[in-house]
Design a protein around this motif. Structure first.
Motif, PDB file in Angstrom:
ATOM      1  N   ASN A 228       0.860  -1.180   0.000  1.00  0.00           N
ATOM      2  CA  ASN A 228       0.000   0.000   0.000  1.00  0.00           C
ATOM      3  C   ASN A 228       0.895   1.228   0.000  1.00  0.00           C
ATOM      4  N   PHE A 229       0.610   2.190  -0.875  1.00  0.00           N
ATOM      5  CA  PHE A 229       1.465   3.359  -1.052  1.00  0.00           C
ATOM      6  C   PHE A 229       0.661   4.617  -0.715  1.00  0.00           C
ATOM      7  N   ASP A 230       0.986   5.190   0.431  1.00  0.00           N
ATOM      8  CA  ASP A 230       0.314   6.396   0.918  1.00  0.00           C
ATOM      9  C   ASP A 230       1.211   7.589   0.621  1.00  0.00           C
ATOM     10  N   ASP A 231       1.028   8.178  -0.557  1.00  0.00           N
ATOM     11  CA  ASP A 231       1.909   9.260  -0.985  1.00  0.00           C
ATOM     12  C   ASP A 231       1.707  10.533  -0.157  1.00  0.00           C
ATOM     13  N   GLU A 232       0.507  10.727   0.356  1.00  0.00           N
ATOM     14  CA  GLU A 232       0.249  11.923   1.160  1.00  0.00           C
ATOM     15  C   GLU A 232       1.088  11.920   2.431  1.00  0.00           C
ATOM     16  N   ASN A 233       1.161  10.763   3.089  1.00  0.00           N
ATOM     17  CA  ASN A 233       1.932  10.635   4.330  1.00  0.00           C
ATOM     18  C   ASN A 233       3.320  10.066   4.116  1.00  0.00           C
ATOM     19  N   LYS A 234       3.680   9.826   2.833  1.00  0.00           N
ATOM     20  CA  LYS A 234       4.992   9.298   2.474  1.00  0.00           C
ATOM     21  C   LYS A 234       5.305   8.027   3.271  1.00  0.00           C
ATOM     22  N   LYS A 235       4.381   7.100   3.142  1.00  0.00           N
ATOM     23  CA  LYS A 235       4.439   5.852   3.911  1.00  0.00           C
ATOM     24  C   LYS A 235       4.079   4.675   3.016  1.00  0.00           C
ATOM     25  N   ILE A 236       4.829   3.597   3.165  1.00  0.00           N
ATOM     26  CA  ILE A 236       4.584   2.358   2.422  1.00  0.00           C
ATOM     27  C   ILE A 236       4.386   1.228   3.423  1.00  0.00           C
ATOM     28  N   VAL A 237       3.384   0.400   3.199  1.00  0.00           N
ATOM     29  CA  VAL A 237       3.199  -0.813   3.995  1.00  0.00           C
ATOM     30  C   VAL A 237       3.325  -2.019   3.066  1.00  0.00           C
ATOM     31  N   ILE A 238       4.165  -2.960   3.457  1.00  0.00           N
ATOM     32  CA  ILE A 238       4.386  -4.188   2.693  1.00  0.00           C
ATOM     33  C   ILE A 238       3.956  -5.379   3.553  1.00  0.00           C
ATOM     34  N   VAL A 239       3.174  -6.268   2.959  1.00  0.00           N
ATOM     35  CA  VAL A 239       2.715  -7.469   3.664  1.00  0.00           C
ATOM     36  C   VAL A 239       3.023  -8.683   2.792  1.00  0.00           C
ATOM     37  N   ALA A 240       3.642  -9.694   3.381  1.00  0.00           N
ATOM     38  CA  ALA A 240       3.970 -10.921   2.658  1.00  0.00           C
ATOM     39  C   ALA A 240       3.117 -12.068   3.191  1.00  0.00           C
ATOM     40  N   ILE A 241       2.524 -12.815   2.283  1.00  0.00           N
ATOM     41  CA  ILE A 241       1.637 -13.925   2.634  1.00  0.00           C
ATOM     42  C   ILE A 241       2.267 -15.229   2.163  1.00  0.00           C
ATOM     43  N   GLN A 242       2.243 -16.198   3.056  1.00  0.00           N
ATOM     44  CA  GLN A 242       2.767 -17.525   2.728  1.00  0.00           C
ATOM     45  C   GLN A 242       1.787 -18.556   3.287  1.00  0.00           C
ATOM     46  N   ASN A 243       1.217 -19.375   2.366  1.00  0.00           N
ATOM     47  CA  ASN A 243       0.214 -20.373   2.765  1.00  0.00           C
ATOM     48  C   ASN A 243      -0.943 -19.747   3.541  1.00  0.00           C
ATOM     49  N   ASP A 244      -1.455 -18.607   3.032  1.00  0.00           N
ATOM     50  CA  ASP A 244      -2.609 -17.905   3.600  1.00  0.00           C
ATOM     51  C   ASP A 244      -2.354 -17.302   4.979  1.00  0.00           C
ATOM     52  N   SER A 245      -1.105 -17.260   5.399  1.00  0.00           N
ATOM     53  CA  SER A 245      -0.756 -16.635   6.672  1.00  0.00           C
ATOM     54  C   SER A 245       0.271 -15.540   6.411  1.00  0.00           C
ATOM     55  N   ILE A 246       0.268 -14.526   7.274  1.00  0.00           N
ATOM     56  CA  ILE A 246       1.251 -13.454   7.138  1.00  0.00           C
ATOM     57  C   ILE A 246       2.633 -13.983   7.494  1.00  0.00           C
ATOM     58  N   CYS A 247       3.574 -13.796   6.581  1.00  0.00           N
ATOM     59  CA  CYS A 247       4.966 -14.196   6.795  1.00  0.00           C
ATOM     60  C   CYS A 247       5.730 -13.046   7.454  1.00  0.00           C
ATOM     61  N   PHE A 248       5.578 -11.850   6.888  1.00  0.00           N
ATOM     62  CA  PHE A 248       6.170 -10.660   7.514  1.00  0.00           C
ATOM     63  C   PHE A 248       5.395  -9.433   7.067  1.00  0.00           C
ATOM     64  N   GLU A 249       5.545  -8.370   7.817  1.00  0.00           N
ATOM     65  CA  GLU A 249       4.957  -7.088   7.461  1.00  0.00           C
ATOM     66  C   GLU A 249       5.993  -6.010   7.694  1.00  0.00           C
ATOM     67  N   SER A 250       5.959  -4.987   6.862  1.00  0.00           N
ATOM     68  CA  SER A 250       6.975  -3.951   6.919  1.00  0.00           C
ATOM     69  C   SER A 250       6.334  -2.586   6.701  1.00  0.00           C
ATOM     70  N   GLU A 251       7.007  -1.582   7.234  1.00  0.00           N
ATOM     71  CA  GLU A 251       6.542  -0.205   7.111  1.00  0.00           C
ATOM     72  C   GLU A 251       7.749   0.671   6.781  1.00  0.00           C
ATOM     73  N   LEU A 252       7.620   1.510   5.765  1.00  0.00           N
ATOM     74  CA  LEU A 252       8.702   2.391   5.351  1.00  0.00           C
ATOM     75  C   LEU A 252       8.177   3.819   5.259  1.00  0.00           C
ATOM     76  N   PHE A 253       8.999   4.767   5.682  1.00  0.00           N
ATOM     77  CA  PHE A 253       8.709   6.190   5.532  1.00  0.00           C
ATOM     78  C   PHE A 253       9.825   6.814   4.692  1.00  0.00           C
ATOM     79  N   TYR A 254       9.491   7.821   3.923  1.00  0.00           N
ATOM     80  CA  TYR A 254      10.470   8.442   3.038  1.00  0.00           C
ATOM     81  C   TYR A 254      10.259   9.950   3.003  1.00  0.00           C
ATOM     82  N   LYS A 255      11.275  10.656   2.512  1.00  0.00           N
ATOM     83  CA  LYS A 255      11.188  12.117   2.393  1.00  0.00           C
ATOM     84  C   LYS A 255      10.391  12.493   1.141  1.00  0.00           C
TER      85      LYS A 255
END
Length: 255
Positions: A228-255
């Motif tokens: 998900n790319f939130d350009d207004e708040n300069k924030k990215i959320v990444i979610v990885a799914i493996q066998n219908d379960s969340i493997c990892f989730e990540s959050e990034l902020f940028y200038k």
């Protein structure tokens, strides 16, 4: 600086491990900045070396039938290290949580002392026989410091997942992704995150990065990565799914 040092320093009865190193060309991305993968790898390696040098080696934990695994990690990027730069990495443990050990990291320019990266991680101590988490108060191999510092990274914690996630890529788990614990090495997830981004986001100047590990991935599995790319708040959320379960989730902020 030709001779890189490794040493422990004792302050307020807390042991701080320091390691000097040079950022090599192959540790950097196409913008010559130290890559997410290598930031995670250096953090993990210095944590391992910190324990190795006081006798808490992987072999000792293997004999105890236990293992440390990262559960959450967060970094603030004040200024990215670049190729050919000499840096010093400092790491130490602090007051633990009931089920999680707390470790901090600071990356400095080795010559000027400028703070480049601040990091904090939470680790679980797990039985390899029962796969149960061992409470920090039951860890007897080393005294846990009653010590806490101010840190500049975002607090590791739950990442809110937006509803409108977009499918980005499906990635196989290869042999080279696996470490001696039999699953994907935690540093590899840094590469998974940045590789999944569209190119216009890969070139952003990131200020903060959080990564939560939910379920281990092993060779032969496929990971589906959404974003998900939130350009207004300069924030990215990444979610990885493996066998219908969340493997990892990540959050990034940028200038």
């Amino acid at each position: 600086m030709d001779n890189f040092r490794r040493w422990h320093e004792l302050k307020e009865n807390v042991s701080f491990y320091n390691e000097e190193m040079n950022v090599s060309f192959n540790q950097c991305d196409k913008n010559h900045r130290l890559s997410f993968y290598d930031i995670l790898k250096i953090s993990s390696d210095t944590a391992v070396t910190d324990y190795d040098r006081i006798g808490l080696t992987w072999q000792k934990f293997h004999d105890l039938k236990t293992v440390f695994v990262v559960s959450r990690i967060s970094f603030r990027f004040h200024k990215f290290p670049v190729a050919s730069q000499n840096i010093r990495v400092k790491t130490w443990t602090e007051t633990s949580l009931p089920l999680q050990f707390v470790r901090l990291y600071d990356f400095y320019d080795a010559e000027s002392g400028e703070l480049l990266i601040s990091g904090i991680s939470h680790w679980l101590y797990v039985s390899t026989e029962t796969h149960r988490i061992i409470r920090t108060k039951d860890f007897t191999e080393k005294e846990i410091p009653d010590f806490k510092t101010e840190h500049q990274a975002l607090e590791p914690g739950k990442i809110s997942i937006p509803e409108n996630l977009k499918f980005l890529v499906e990635r196989p788990v290869w042999y080279s992704d696996i470490d001696g614990n039999g699953h994907v090495n935690n540093a590899k997830y840094g590469a998974f995150v940045i590789d999944s981004l569209p190119e216009e986001y890969q070139n952003k100047t990131f200020t903060d990065f959080r990564l939560n590990f939910s379920k281990e991935a092993v060779q032969g599995q496929n990971i589906k990565i959404y974003g998900n790319f939130d350009d207004e708040n300069k924030k990215i959320v990444i979610v990885a799914i493996q066998n219908d379960s969340i493997c990892f989730e990540s959050e990034l902020f940028y200038k």
